[in-house]
Design an enzyme around this catalytic site. Sequence first.
Site, PDB file in Angstrom:
ATOM      1  N   ASN A 235       0.786  -1.232   0.000  1.00 44.13           N
ATOM      2  CA  ASN A 235       0.000   0.000   0.000  1.00 44.13           C
ATOM      3  C   ASN A 235       0.819   1.284   0.000  1.00 44.13           C
ATOM      4  O   ASN A 235       0.300   2.342  -0.361  1.00 44.13           O
ATOM      5  CB  ASN A 235      -1.024  -0.005   1.147  1.00 44.13           C
ATOM      6  CG  ASN A 235      -0.364   0.052   2.503  1.00 44.13           C
ATOM      7  OD1 ASN A 235       0.721  -0.488   2.693  1.00 44.13           O
ATOM      8  ND2 ASN A 235      -0.998   0.693   3.449  1.00 44.13           N
TER       9      ASN A 235
ATOM     10  N   LYS B  46      12.574  -7.354   0.341  1.00 48.36           N
ATOM     11  CA  LYS B  46      11.536  -8.066  -0.391  1.00 48.36           C
ATOM     12  C   LYS B  46      10.246  -7.246  -0.393  1.00 48.36           C
ATOM     13  O   LYS B  46       9.555  -7.147   0.616  1.00 48.36           O
ATOM     14  CB  LYS B  46      11.237  -9.439   0.234  1.00 48.36           C
ATOM     15  CG  LYS B  46      10.483 -10.305  -0.752  1.00 48.36           C
ATOM     16  CD  LYS B  46       9.554 -11.322  -0.117  1.00 48.36           C
ATOM     17  CE  LYS B  46       8.160 -10.851   0.096  1.00 48.36           C
ATOM     18  NZ  LYS B  46       7.408 -10.460  -1.102  1.00 48.36           N
TER      19      LYS B  46
ATOM     20  N   ALA C   2       6.263  -6.243  -1.675  1.00 47.25           N
ATOM     21  CA  ALA C   2       5.045  -7.023  -1.910  1.00 47.25           C
ATOM     22  C   ALA C   2       4.943  -7.391  -3.392  1.00 47.25           C
ATOM     23  O   ALA C   2       5.396  -6.644  -4.274  1.00 47.25           O
ATOM     24  CB  ALA C   2       3.827  -6.218  -1.479  1.00 47.25           C
TER      25      ALA C   2
ATOM     26  N   GLY D  66       3.163  -5.211   7.419  1.00 48.04           N
ATOM     27  CA  GLY D  66       2.163  -5.996   6.700  1.00 48.04           C
ATOM     28  C   GLY D  66       1.038  -6.367   7.641  1.00 48.04           C
ATOM     29  O   GLY D  66       0.793  -5.669   8.635  1.00 48.04           O
ATOM     30  N   SER D  67       0.385  -7.463   7.340  1.00 45.10           N
ATOM     31  CA  SER D  67      -0.793  -7.838   8.126  1.00 45.10           C
ATOM     32  C   SER D  67      -0.403  -8.475   9.465  1.00 45.10           C
ATOM     33  O   SER D  67       0.700  -9.009   9.623  1.00 45.10           O
ATOM     34  CB  SER D  67      -1.640  -8.818   7.321  1.00 45.10           C
ATOM     35  OG  SER D  67      -0.891  -9.979   7.070  1.00 45.10           O
TER      36      SER D  67
ATOM     37  N   GLU E 211       5.400  -3.839  12.062  1.00 46.30           N
ATOM     38  CA  GLU E 211       4.342  -2.824  12.001  1.00 46.30           C
ATOM     39  C   GLU E 211       3.183  -3.459  11.260  1.00 46.30           C
ATOM     40  O   GLU E 211       3.305  -3.778  10.072  1.00 46.30           O
ATOM     41  CB  GLU E 211       4.832  -1.554  11.289  1.00 46.30           C
ATOM     42  CG  GLU E 211       5.717  -0.675  12.144  1.00 46.30           C
ATOM     43  CD  GLU E 211       5.068  -0.208  13.437  1.00 46.30           C
ATOM     44  OE1 GLU E 211       3.829  -0.155  13.504  1.00 46.30           O
ATOM     45  OE2 GLU E 211       5.808   0.068  14.385  1.00 46.30           O
TER      46      GLU E 211
ATOM     47  N   CYS F 126      -2.839   1.744   6.695  1.00 47.81           N
ATOM     48  CA  CYS F 126      -2.897   1.138   8.024  1.00 47.81           C
ATOM     49  C   CYS F 126      -3.440   2.136   9.039  1.00 47.81           C
ATOM     50  O   CYS F 126      -3.965   1.743  10.072  1.00 47.81           O
ATOM     51  CB  CYS F 126      -1.513   0.664   8.435  1.00 47.81           C
ATOM     52  SG  CYS F 126      -0.267   1.943   8.236  1.00 47.81           S
TER      53      CYS F 126
ATOM     54  N   GLU G 156      -9.883  -5.480  10.432  1.00 46.52           N
ATOM     55  CA  GLU G 156      -9.356  -4.549   9.435  1.00 46.52           C
ATOM     56  C   GLU G 156      -9.915  -4.899   8.055  1.00 46.52           C
ATOM     57  O   GLU G 156      -9.711  -6.003   7.563  1.00 46.52           O
ATOM     58  CB  GLU G 156      -7.830  -4.636   9.417  1.00 46.52           C
ATOM     59  CG  GLU G 156      -7.205  -3.546   8.571  1.00 46.52           C
ATOM     60  CD  GLU G 156      -5.683  -3.635   8.542  1.00 46.52           C
ATOM     61  OE1 GLU G 156      -5.156  -4.756   8.410  1.00 46.52           O
ATOM     62  OE2 GLU G 156      -5.034  -2.575   8.648  1.00 46.52           O
TER      63      GLU G 156
END
Length: 480
Positions: free
Chosen positions: A151, A174, A176, A227-228, A249, A283, A379
Amino acid sequence: MTSRVLASVVAGARYAGSAEQPDLNPSDPTDVVAVASMGDLDTAVAAVDAAATAFPGWAATTPWQRAEVLDRAGSEVLARADELGDLLAREEGKTLAEARGEVVRAGQILKYFAGVALQPHGQAVDSVRAGVEITVTREPLGVVTVITPWNFPIAIPAWKIAPALAFGNTVVFKPAELVPASAWELVDILNRAGLPPGVLNLVLGRGSQVGSALTGHPSVAAVTFTGSVETGRRILEALAGRSTKVQLELGGKNPLVVTDKADLGVAVECLVQGGFGSTGQRCTASSVLVATDGIHDALVAGIRSRLAGWRVGDARANGIDMGPVVDASQLEQDERYLAIAAAEGADVIGGRRLGDAGHFLEPALALGATVDSTISREEVFGPVVSVVRVADYEEAVAAANASTMNLSAGICTTNLAEAAHFRRASKAGMVMVNLPTAGVDFHVPFGGRGESSHGPREQGTAAVEFFTTSKTSYLAAGRP
Ligand code: NAD
């Protein structure tokens, strides 16, 4: 037209992968932005080995040498903001203005950390023992693995890679799977700015294939991940029992409280920008609106009237307020949550698919939700806001603090006592007063609490904590 094939970069050289994956434009999925040559285990191990080999040399450079590279890279990013912003809007789907803004932010971050490299980070301390001198110095960790979400395809990589390099670490990055092109450009710019081969390596690949090698390789000293919550937890579990330093995070479920004492115009703008800016795919997005009884109806009316003129369309078209959702599966997730909200009794306004080709979704409000509704707790990561009506300020604070992913929280009020109290009472890592919950500065700490974060804060003055380790040295000088 044949598309550009982007490959991983290991020790300064192109490193072709074992399969190809198209990078599609979410505004028009027939537009192939680039093709990613996806690396596998072999690529991941080669990248970590290259970073480990390059580490002693880079750690021995002077702060000025590191600052010069970061500053040069920052200048190039800023000079190419229009072009890189267009690429980012094309591959991720935020509007051109948002995408250009993100690129500028990445340039500013690179320049900020060029300055940080030159600042003193050590201390000389008097000992409690006569004749003994103490110094506390900061040293690099070694190889840092950087794993990022889709994002913020250039800003998040920049705010992890820049401090890692500034403090003398080497990096394996790395990005996404959905945004390889922005990542590739950032790495290319930094490498051309003067990084020795192997100091910054890029691994294009699937998290499920390359993730464990990138985090669990014995040469990796630290992992910084955004990320998630789910993926973050998986990484933490995999590294349990090891001494690898980990910074996570993760997701956010961010409330915006609007009290009877709010300026209505400010509150409408905070919610619309915070909830629907960047298609709600932030986020820090304001995904739960908590409104006190006396302002609720006027506020909802104000938001609906503002959204009536909200233009959703091709991210790169002129005059657009909101681009598409990033891909088909995210669009399905947004719709699934709206269906759950309706089934649980909410009155869903908006949320229709728009257009034929791209992944466009109309902004949606779930009116009449409660703090216990699924849509208020989980979320969604789309242009979807649940609206919770509460009796008064006290109930509003309790509703705001019901979140378990406490990244950011906001309040709109003109009452000083409410503003001051909310800043203290909020459980979130970041608190905004009369501002959207999204939108932060780069020179101060960033991060959440609860399920939203793990480990030291990111960015600004906080970055030194994660990206260095301290050494305390004692010296008995003797008498001359
Ligand atoms: P994700 O967790 O699916 O993927 C993030 C990255 O992890 C990707 O690069 C992915 O390839 C990689 N990955 C997947 N499996 C892995 C594994 N087993 N080991 C190592 N890496 C693996 O997240 P996403 O869908 O890309 O991003 C959206 C999420 O990111 C949202 O939850 C959002 O809240 C969060 N986010 C958080 C912040 C923050 O600062 N708190 C900022 C932006 C986004």
